[in-house]
Design an enzyme around this catalytic site. Structure first.
Site, PDB file in Angstrom:
ATOM      1  N   LYS A  72      39.209  38.912  48.106  1.00 26.23           N
ATOM      2  CA  LYS A  72      39.035  37.846  47.108  1.00 26.23           C
ATOM      3  C   LYS A  72      39.722  38.144  45.773  1.00 26.23           C
ATOM      4  O   LYS A  72      40.138  37.222  45.086  1.00 26.23           O
ATOM      5  CB  LYS A  72      37.542  37.572  46.873  1.00 26.23           C
ATOM      6  N   GLY A 135      30.588  42.052  42.584  1.00 27.88           N
ATOM      7  CA  GLY A 135      31.515  40.947  42.356  1.00 27.88           C
ATOM      8  C   GLY A 135      30.796  39.609  42.250  1.00 27.88           C
ATOM      9  O   GLY A 135      31.137  38.787  41.391  1.00 27.88           O
TER      10      GLY A 135
END
Ligand code: NAP
Length: 289
Positions: A72, A135
């Site tokens: 990501k 995250g």
């Protein structure tokens, strides 16, 4: 799914592993419900092959892809453009085809926001506790700042990680909105205050169903609502503890649903009705039975 023919557009999920994903179910069902010629496939990408995969998807005329763990953030250098929210979050989970490459978006946080709204959970003016400083917790803190939370406290095992995120998000917000503490310090929270808590650690994920970062009943007495971003198991130990102390508890399945719905809307330019979203959600629930 509609019969695949020469007009069918392709989307997929870039990640590793991708074998247990529900995204093909979500996207192919949305395509069927909205009568689009779109086919969505898992795309396992080995370490070191991400740039080739993104360029290859573009060369192969993919309409877009999702991106999942562990890529990501790593995918960002390979984008043609990045949406400002995704840039702030520092993570991209959706690529949308544009001239010369892909534009990267983060639909996880708008997905969480739509899920919270669907469940009647307010952010604006709320004091929010976030468990975790990975995250996803960082992205949640950005979302909370953007949507007008009155205060955010990040609780994490590793205090420095929570402190770093608090500094970054405060700098973005231009005010001292986010603070950090260790789990045990919840006892220092003011008496009588009730919080929304968002559980953003990986603790409690199947097969570790009985695990939770904080087991003290006194902590859960401070919550009016507990939102666990984990969706497997559907009812986590965190949710049980919230409910045992009288709070509302929800899991992360609707966030997963809506991040997919928003990605689909970006790819197709259409908007997905609540009815269709609810039908996809029912199909997702079937897979957990
Ligand atoms: P991450 O970056 O690896 O962060 C993991 C977090 O969990 C850190 O805060 C870590 O604390 C904490 N943690 C891990 N093991 C722990 C333990 N034994 N005791 C205490 N804390 C522990 O993961 P992430 O990418 O942020 O993802 C977090 C979770 O979000 C995922 O596991 C998933 O369940 C959920 N998620 C849900 C969706 C959805 O659509 N619903 C989407 C994405 C993610 P330290 O910092 O101290 O190591």
């Amino acid at each position: 799914m509609k019969a695949i023919d020469g007009y069918t557009r392709t989307c997929g999920l870039i990640g590793n592993p991708v074998e247990h994903t529900l995204s093909p179910l979500i996207q192919n069902m949305l395509a069927e419900l909205t009568d689009q010629k779109l086919c969505y496939v898992p795309l396992r990408v080995e370490e070191g092959q991400l740039e080739a995969a993104v360029k290859g998807a573009y060369a192969l005329n993919f309409l877009g892809t999702n991106v999942t763990v562990p890529y990501k953030s790593d995918v960002i250098p390979f984008l043609q453009e990045i949406d400002p929210l995704a840039a702030k979050i520092g993570a991209v989970n959706t690529l949308v085809r544009m001239e010369g490459g892909f534009r990267g978006y983060n639909t996880d946080m708008p997905g969480l926001y739509r899920a919270l709204c669907a469940d009647g959970v307010r952010i604006e003016g709320e004091k929010v506790l976030v468990l975790g400083a990975g995250g996803v917790a960082r992205a949640v803190a950005v979302l909370l700042a953007e949507k007008g939370a009155a205060g955010v406290i990040l609780l994490n095992r590793t205090l420095e990680k929570a402190q770093r995120i608090a500094c970054e998000v405060n700098a973005m917000a231009g005010k001292e909105l986010v603070s950090a503490m260790e789990y045990g310090d919840y006892t220092k929270l003011p008496e009588g205050e009730r919080y929304l808590a968002i559980q953003a650690t990986s603790v409690g994920m199947h097969p570790h169903d009985d695990e939770v970062v904080l087991a003290d009943k006194a902590f859960y007495q401070k919550l009016h609502t507990g939102y666990d971003l984990i969706f497997n198991p559907a009812r986590t130990r965190f949710m049980e503890l919230v409910e045992e102390q009288g709070g509302r508890a929800m899991n992360g399945a609707k966030m997963l649903l809506y991040q997919g719905v928003i990605a689909y809307e970006l790819w197709t330019g259409s908007s997905v009705s609540d009815e269709y979203a609810n039908r996809v959600y029912a199909a997702m629930e079937e897979t957990w039975r």
